[in-house]
Design an enzyme around this catalytic site. Sequence first.
Site, short mmCIF file in Angstrom:
data_model
loop_
_atom_site.label_atom_id
_atom_site.label_comp_id
_atom_site.label_asym_id
_atom_site.label_seq_id
_atom_site.Cartn_x
_atom_site.Cartn_y
_atom_site.Cartn_z
CG MET A 79 43.17 39.58 40.95
SD MET A 79 42.47 40.37 42.43
CE MET A 79 43.26 41.96 42.41
NE ARG A 133 37.77 47.47 44.58
CZ ARG A 133 36.60 47.45 43.94
NH1 ARG A 133 35.47 47.34 44.64
NH2 ARG A 133 36.55 47.55 42.63
CE1 TYR A 142 47.55 49.88 43.86
CE2 TYR A 142 49.07 48.97 42.24
CZ TYR A 142 48.82 49.41 43.52
OH TYR A 142 49.82 49.40 44.45
CD GLU A 143 43.65 45.38 43.10
OE1 GLU A 143 42.53 44.90 42.90
OE2 GLU A 143 44.69 44.83 42.68
N GLY A 144 40.40 49.20 41.29
CA GLY A 144 39.21 50.04 41.19
C GLY A 144 39.58 51.47 41.50
#
Length: 594
Positions: free
Chosen positions: A161, A294, A434-436
């Site tokens: 990603m 997430r 990570y991932e927001g």
Amino acid sequence: MPYRSPVRDLAFSLTAVAGIDQVAATGAFPDYDTDLMNAVLEAAGSFSEEVLAPLNRPGDLNGAKYANGSVTAAPGFGDAYRQFAEGGWTGLTASAEAGGQALPKALELAAYETIQGANMAFALCPMLSLAAIEALEAHGTPSQKDIYLTRLVSGEWTGAMVLTEPGAGSDLGALTATATPNGDGTYALNGQKIFITWGDHDATDNIVHLVLARLPDAPAGPKGISLFLASKYEVKDDGTLGGRNDFRPVGIEHKLGIHASPTCVMSYEGARAELVGQPNQGLAHMFVMMNNARVAVAVQGVGVAEGAYQHALAYALDRRQGRSIWTGEANAPIIDHPDIRRALGVMKSKIEAARGIALATGVAADLARHAATEDERRAWKGREDLLVPIAKAWGTDVGCDVASMGVQIHGGMGYIEETGAAQYYRDARITPIYEGTNGIQAMDLVGRKLSQDGGASAKAVISEMRTTLTALGKLYSGKPVERFKTAIEAVEDATLWLLDAKADPARGADVLAAADAYLKLLGDVIGGWMLAKGALAAQSQLDTGEGDAEWLEGKIVLYEVYAANVLGHVSSRLAAVGQGGPLLERLSRVALGV
């Protein structure tokens, strides 16, 4: 003690807490039953224990290596990945048409917890492939599905990603990578990307990058982003690989933890790419991947916490110091010191709470797709949307908390790398980022997820918690019930306060100032709900003489531990929700020492 997959806990959480039987009842998974669930969990657990866990510490010590424009996986990881792919573990939930097993998402999450707990750095590789699979299943062309999707599902190739740029971290609207039409339906990608997990390696023959970039005529900001597929090697019509594409790593990051997971800086220099989905809809398409990732990161938090807990428990059983308060034994194992036992109980209860939230999110995702009616699917989608930021943020905070407590239980030896306790702490620390980041999860929760259905999803959770509270009164009396009741009331007060504040445009700062505390409040209380449901299920089994009585009694005790140590402190969470934007505005740069 070597890592042991918590298969029995996972099966209990799936059935008694998360409610996977509701998914089975839809008829959407005709091959699924309890026997299959147990077989999948046992097989995942065995692979994790026997193949992945022994590589965890060596992978941390040796790490992935970069040289001359390519990345070499940590020793043993390539062979482990090939075994992983042969076992079909990247295709658990993929469609049968793509070569997958079409099983429930909740079961995949449970199986992957064992992989994350055994070796988080390894697990990141297939985790990104799973996200790519979902994106291509949703938005790929028939050709992309035939060529790329099937090979991602089989594990023959892996996915990456590719979002972040040096000047555009969480603000994806600021990215500058470009995609210029080549005139033959393909595009030339140019730009640099950073923090690309498993962006390059030698564990498979090919890597499929899903890349965000801008078309020449794209509008500014997030509405001008498109999603592209770039293969590390050219793929010929017969599926064989040709020459190298024009992108490569220019280095890997030297990180606090997850050393065996190569975090790459990638350079795209006219790389040949295909458009995925619609032009300028890349952010929406990418969120299919991000939503998947997430929840997967939530499971990472649980997995690394479980590993840290097992490590600390083994040390507490082995390390001898002082006299036991219960047996009077001199030079007793430190598990007989009340504070150590309390810490282990809090660790275990938080793990089970976070596990329940993550798996309940998976059940909601399954039912959002497969429930019988449109109204039911809409309601379950609202539940999934509400739970995703809570599962990710609260679950990864639990991972860090438990790993830190694990170091503490080891005492000074926990600060020494040779004991291995520090690795769990170092590995876990990335998960809230990570991932927001978890701050972004909180803003997403209060900014969009809470009010997108007028608060109906949150109110439905509150109503279901009250139903559990009524049943809980038949199992406990006094504080274990009172604390849950108070906690539910705190969630309801905070939810209504936020919905009211969101209706007033002038109170935007108040809403955002409350975001972190509100998410943590919901996590604390929904986590307690998960444990309460587990306790009730355990008592039901005890009443009918089913199962291991001592193990089931442990589920009942763990709720009491959680109620005392977590639910007993929700008033401070509620107070923080109402602190308001003006307080933070008064906390000026001067006050912060700038």
